[in-house]
Design a protein around this motif. Structure first.
Motif, PDB file in Angstrom:
ATOM      1  N   ALA A   1      -9.378  -4.763  41.901  1.00 45.53           N
ATOM      2  CA  ALA A   1      -8.122  -5.507  42.006  1.00 45.53           C
ATOM      3  C   ALA A   1      -6.925  -4.566  41.985  1.00 45.53           C
ATOM      4  CB  ALA A   1      -8.025  -6.514  40.866  1.00 45.53           C
TER       5      ALA A   1
ATOM      6  N   THR B   1      -7.810 -10.271  41.681  1.00 41.84           N
ATOM      7  CA  THR B   1      -7.078 -10.194  40.416  1.00 41.84           C
ATOM      8  C   THR B   1      -7.329 -11.430  39.557  1.00 41.84           C
ATOM      9  OG1 THR B   1      -5.346  -8.868  41.464  1.00 41.84           O
ATOM     10  CG2 THR B   1      -4.803  -9.937  39.378  1.00 41.84           C
TER      11      THR B   1
ATOM     12  N   TYR C   1      -4.358 -13.739  45.599  1.00 39.73           N
ATOM     13  CA  TYR C   1      -4.816 -12.713  44.650  1.00 39.73           C
ATOM     14  C   TYR C   1      -6.231 -13.042  44.163  1.00 39.73           C
ATOM     15  CZ  TYR C   1       0.211 -11.780  44.455  1.00 39.73           C
ATOM     16  OH  TYR C   1       1.523 -11.506  44.776  1.00 39.73           O
TER      17      TYR C   1
END
Length: 298
Positions: free
Chosen positions: A190, A35, A32
């Motif tokens: 994101a 993010t 991720y």
């Protein structure tokens, strides 16, 4: 405040950034990068805005978002990608190329002359970092290599432009502007490109708090303060301290041992930083010194 104090305070930033690789791989969920970069930037930026109560004027919005993109949004995404895909500290080795990139960009954008001594110190530092971090087990991952090089170039451009564009506010406010801008850029990307984060563990939360409050808000305020007070070549050499910290943390927390080659590499890195500062000090008189127009600088 003396130049030595400026150097020591500024050097704290890359020394702390050396913990990023350990935290990213040991304390945060993998996969991720956008993010996690958004969660690192936006909360810290909003917190600093609340503390400083200083928002960028309209004429500074464009520059703020450019700097937020280079210093945080793009740089951090590429940093996380490189950390995930490159073993053995290769990512930090590529990041050390930033010193040479800064010297070349400062020459093109600021008119700062290229000193052979500074360039030689930067090249020597890269060699030392290579000895320090690249072991025989290192594997090439071209996506990771591209991300590492791109991150170095992004941070170098952000460093030089931060020197060129200096608003009449404190370093803490300048940091707040850029962190918030970088987070605002990352958040919709994101949400669009990455799946939702899984439930965060206590370790994940502590890792994000460390990277956001200490590894971003506090240390970047010191870094931007240093950008205003130190020459670009001297500043970029301080970034070599990051991989040294990464190796020390690997030894302390992961039980990794230093080989003779790595010990030599660490000595070369530290020596190149000292030489780089000495070379920059000798040609310091012609550079413009900036001081914030408002109180509250770090």
């Amino acid at each position: 405040m003396s130049r030595s104090t400026d150097i020591l305070l500024t050097a704290l930033a890359p020394a702390v950034w050396g913990s990023t690789y350990l935290v990213a791989t040991e304390a945060l969920p993998a996969g991720y990068p956008i993010t996690l970069a958004a969660l690192r930037a936006l909360p810290a930026g909003l917190l600093l805005l609340a503390v400083t109560r200083c928002v960028p004027p309209r004429e500074w919005l464009g520059r703020t978002f450019v700097l937020g993109s280079l210093n945080f949004a793009l740089f951090w995404v590429l940093l996380f990608v490189a950390a995930y895909r490159l073993p053995g500290g290769v990512a930090a080795t590529l990041g050390s190329l930033q010193a040479m990139i800064v010297i070349l960009m400062a020459w093109g954008w600021l008119g700062t002359p290229i000193r052979l001594g500074a360039l030689g110190a930067a090249a020597t530092g890269v060699m030392g970092v290579s000895l320090l971090l690249i072991g025989p087990e290192a594997q090439l991952d071209w996506i990771g290599i591209a991300a590492g090089f791109g991150g170095a170039a992004s941070m170098a451009a952000g460093t030089v432009l931060s020197r060129k564009w200096q608003p009449p506010v404190s370093a803490l406010s300048f940091t707040a502007w850029q962190l918030t801008a970088g987070g605002l850029i990352l958040l919709p990307v994101a949400l669009f490109l990455e799946p939702p984060l899984p439930a965060l563990s206590a370790t994940n939360v502590v890792g994000l708090i460390w990277l956001g409050l200490i590894g971003a808000a506090a240390t970047y305020a010191l870094w931007f303060r240093g950008i205003a007070r130190l020459e670009p070549s001297a500043l970029s050499m301080l970034g070599m301290m990051s991989p040294v910290t990464a190796v020390v943390l690997g030894r302390v927390y992961l039980g990794q041992t230093l080989s003779i080659t790595q010990t030599i590499g660490a000595a070369i890195v530290i020596g190149s930083v000292v030489v780089g500062q000495s070379v920059s000090r000798r040609d310091n008189s012609g550079l413009k010194k900036w001081r914030p127009a408002t109180a509250g600088s770090v």
